[in-house]
Design a protein around this motif. Structure first.
Motif, PDB file in Angstrom:
ATOM      1  N   GLY A 194      -6.521  -0.091  -6.247  1.00  0.00           N
ATOM      2  CA  GLY A 194      -5.237  -0.745  -6.441  1.00  0.00           C
ATOM      3  C   GLY A 194      -5.098  -1.605  -7.668  1.00  0.00           C
ATOM      4  N   ASN A 200       0.849  -1.193   0.000  1.00  0.00           N
ATOM      5  CA  ASN A 200       0.000   0.000   0.000  1.00  0.00           C
ATOM      6  C   ASN A 200       0.883   1.241   0.000  1.00  0.00           C
ATOM      7  N   ASP A 242      -6.442   4.292  -7.922  1.00  0.00           N
ATOM      8  CA  ASP A 242      -5.310   4.115  -7.011  1.00  0.00           C
ATOM      9  C   ASP A 242      -5.754   3.543  -5.670  1.00  0.00           C
ATOM     10  N   ILE A 263      -4.380   0.874  -2.002  1.00  0.00           N
ATOM     11  CA  ILE A 263      -3.858  -0.494  -2.084  1.00  0.00           C
ATOM     12  C   ILE A 263      -3.049  -0.653  -3.364  1.00  0.00           C
ATOM     13  N   ILE A 264      -2.043  -1.528  -3.325  1.00  0.00           N
ATOM     14  CA  ILE A 264      -1.284  -1.886  -4.526  1.00  0.00           C
ATOM     15  C   ILE A 264      -1.352  -3.405  -4.650  1.00  0.00           C
ATOM     16  N   TRP A 265      -2.396  -3.926  -5.286  1.00  0.00           N
ATOM     17  CA  TRP A 265      -2.567  -5.377  -5.342  1.00  0.00           C
ATOM     18  C   TRP A 265      -1.527  -6.039  -6.243  1.00  0.00           C
ATOM     19  N   ARG A 306       0.559   0.811 -11.255  1.00  0.00           N
ATOM     20  CA  ARG A 306       0.188   1.229  -9.892  1.00  0.00           C
ATOM     21  C   ARG A 306       1.343   1.081  -8.906  1.00  0.00           C
ATOM     22  N   ARG A 307       2.132   0.045  -9.045  1.00  0.00           N
ATOM     23  CA  ARG A 307       3.175  -0.231  -8.055  1.00  0.00           C
ATOM     24  C   ARG A 307       4.210   0.887  -7.992  1.00  0.00           C
TER      25      ARG A 307
END
Length: 583
Positions: free
Chosen positions: A521, A456, A518, A461-463, A543-544
């Protein structure tokens, strides 16, 4: 063709602000992103996006369990009390066991685990050694009446767990399954993109003699870990404590007035010595009512599990009970204890010839109480919680500390349950033998929360792609037909390639869509705007890392085709799945 999620039709109630009762990142973000909703204290509903993540974790678990030959079943959550009485755990498990009575006055519990039920299930079915080994698992809702539910899914009263149980005719057979399960659990952590560590653990209420926990490293974790560069790692409560107490050298025992001094820190400050040069006393009773006084290094804490191991049924004395024994809170020591007191000391104190301890008199302490001269110790034991700086039990270097979230655990149970529940098989000589058992648990809903704790940032969240509700989200920045048609076409092509795709076709401003993308995620965002469509281009955002890159429709399709071919072989849950777009 993979499914396309249309956000205009999806139940995804996002929140702009952190809920007031949410304390850690996973709790805040899972609520804000519309993944879960609180139903009651420690009880949560999984909304569509959260449920998709949950099912993906379950799929990973199933694939790994099936891959080592474990067979899936489904047992009832409602368990008859008779089985728990057979095992002896009805009373031993404690108030966390949710008990209830039906209209016929029959006792039941809502299962926190299923050792009793699975043992009862197989004891009349598995009769011969030729049928062994057998490994059975389920994924099911469990219940635990937590005294203080907190941290969202990490400490809840209703949770989802995969529990497996194995039955064997030899320790060697159990060890093989135990190793297979441990390997599978490591792969589950990897595929969920967790940074994890396998640590020695105490078996707790499950029982048995050997256990390993799989910990997701996180500052929000409730578990304290110690580890060493040599590879040793353990839960701080399960680790052997090897420390070096400081020695305050004096020629003979001296009684010193210490007015207003009641704690170790106050004593150390009063005498201008380190806390490690003092000795802490704690009093209690064993199951038989015997008075016991523990002595441990002043800079360490008593380990309740080790205390119970040294003195079964150990419970601390109340203030009133201390007074009845003539003990003085804050001034206890080994000199002048009641004759009936059993003195148990931490073995790290064995090499300390002179102790700084209470004088068993309010406002007084002894400096230089001589072990073997002024007092005796009845028993030595490992009593303390290990802390960073203690010595590694394997290489004797200094241990380091970390915090972790327990996501799974494996146990060697031996015959703990088969013996108490009379579950036997016939060996090759026709003789009845108790099953040797193992049990193995994965906290599925805890794993979901642990992933968010590790993945995160300030925006959400960054799934990892392996568990994301969808791997790609297409963001049309206008409701203009040209833009929407282009976005829909891109989503269709990606879905045909096998990617899970969401399209944000809501009638919302671009800023809202960016913020929600964002927050939720999505691993890769494909941004489609008027200018880009006119030029035959889209913008991609990872996203990461937050990296952005503009590329033509054709090149994006070429790159997605390449990624699709590589997708099944990506390491660590595919966290780098889309990195090639930005190289």
């Amino acid at each position: 063709m993979a499914e396309i999620l249309h956000l205009s039709k999806l139940y995804m109630p996002t929140l702009k602000e952190d809920p007031a009762d949410a304390e850690i990142a996973s709790h805040k973000l899972l609520l804000r992103s519309g993944m879960i909703r609180k139903t009651a204290s420690g009880v949560y509903t999984f909304l569509p996006l959260g449920f998709r993540v949950l099912k993906k974790i379950e799929r990973i678990v199933r694939e790994e369990m099936d891959g080592i030959g474990s067979q899936e079943i489904m047992m009832p959550a409602l368990q008859p009390s008779e089985l728990w009485h057979e095992s002896g755990r009805w009373n031993d498990y404690g108030p966390e066991l949710m008990r209830l009575t039906d209209r016929h006055d029959h006792g039941f519990c809502l299962g926190p685990t299923h050792e009793e039920l699975i043992t009862a299930l197989v004891r009349d079915e598995l009769r011969s050694y030729k049928q062994l080994p057998v490994s059975l698992y389920q994924i099911q809702v469990k219940f635990r009446d937590e005294i203080r539910p907190r941290f969202g899914l990490l400490r809840s009263r209703e949770f989802i767990m995969k529990d497996a149980y194995s039955f064997h005719d030899s320790q060697e057979s159990l060890q093989q399954t135990y190793d297979d399960m441990s390997g599978a659990y490591g792969r589950i952590c990897d595929r969920c993109a967790l940074e994890w560590r396998a640590v020695e653990a105490d078996s707790g209420q499950i029982g048995g003699s050997v256990s390993i926990e799989f910990m997701a490293l996180a500052e929000s974790g409730e578990a304290e870990l110690v580890h060493c560069a040599c590879g040793y790692a353990a839960d701080a409560e399960a680790a052997e404590c090897i420390c070096r107490p400081a020695v305050h050298k004096v020629d003979a025992m001296e009684k010193i007035a210490t007015p207003g001094v009641h704690t170790i820190d106050e004593l150390a400050e009063f005498l201008s010595i380190p806390a490690s040069a003092t000795v802490k006393a704690l009093s209690g009773k064993g199951a038989d009512g015997e008075l016991v006084v523990f002595f441990i290094p002043g800079d360490h804490e008593l380990n309740d599990i080790k205390a119970d191991r040294a003195v079964p049924g150990f419970a601390f004395l109340t203030d009133e009970e201390m007074e009845s024994f003539g003990l003085h809170k804050g001034s206890m020591g080994p000199v002048g204890l009641p004759e009936e007191a059993r003195v148990v000391a931490d073995r790290n104190l064995k090499g300390v010839p002179a102790w700084v301890v209470g004088a068993n008199e309010d406002g007084f302490h002894y400096v230089g109480a001589q072990l073997g001269v002024d007092f005796q110790v009845d028993e030595w034991a490992d009593l303390c919680i290990a802390v960073p700086g203690d010595s590694c039990p394997e290489c004797h270097c200094a241990l380091e500390g970390a915090r972790g979230i327990e996501v799974s655990q494996v146990f060697q149970l031996g015959d703990k349950y088969s013996r108490t529940m009379d579950a036997t098989y016939l060996d090759k000589d026709g003789k009845e033998q108790y099953f040797i058992m193992g049990c193995y648990g994965v906290g599925v809903s805890r794993t979901l929360a642990a992933i968010v704790e590790q993945h995160n940032d300030d925006d959400g969240i960054i799934w990892p792609p392996s568990v994301a509700p969808a791997q790609v989200c297409v963001l049309p920045l206008s409701s203009d037909d040209t833009v929407m048609n282009a976005a829909t076409g891109i989503a269709d092509k990606l879905a045909k390639m096998g990617f899970e795709v969401a399209i944000d076709d809501r009638d919302e401003r671009a800023g809202v869509k960016f913020a929600d993308a964002d927050l939720v995620g999505w691993p890769l965002q494909v941004i489609v705007g008027k200018r880009g469509v006119a030029e035959g281009k889209v913008e991609l955002k990872r996203r990461r890392t937050g990296e952005r890159r503009e590329m033509s429709f054709d090149y994006m399709e070429e790159m997605m085709s390449f990624v699709n071919r590589q997708m099944r072989n990506m390491p660590q849950g595919g966290t780098n799945l889309f990195a090639s777009f930005f190289e």
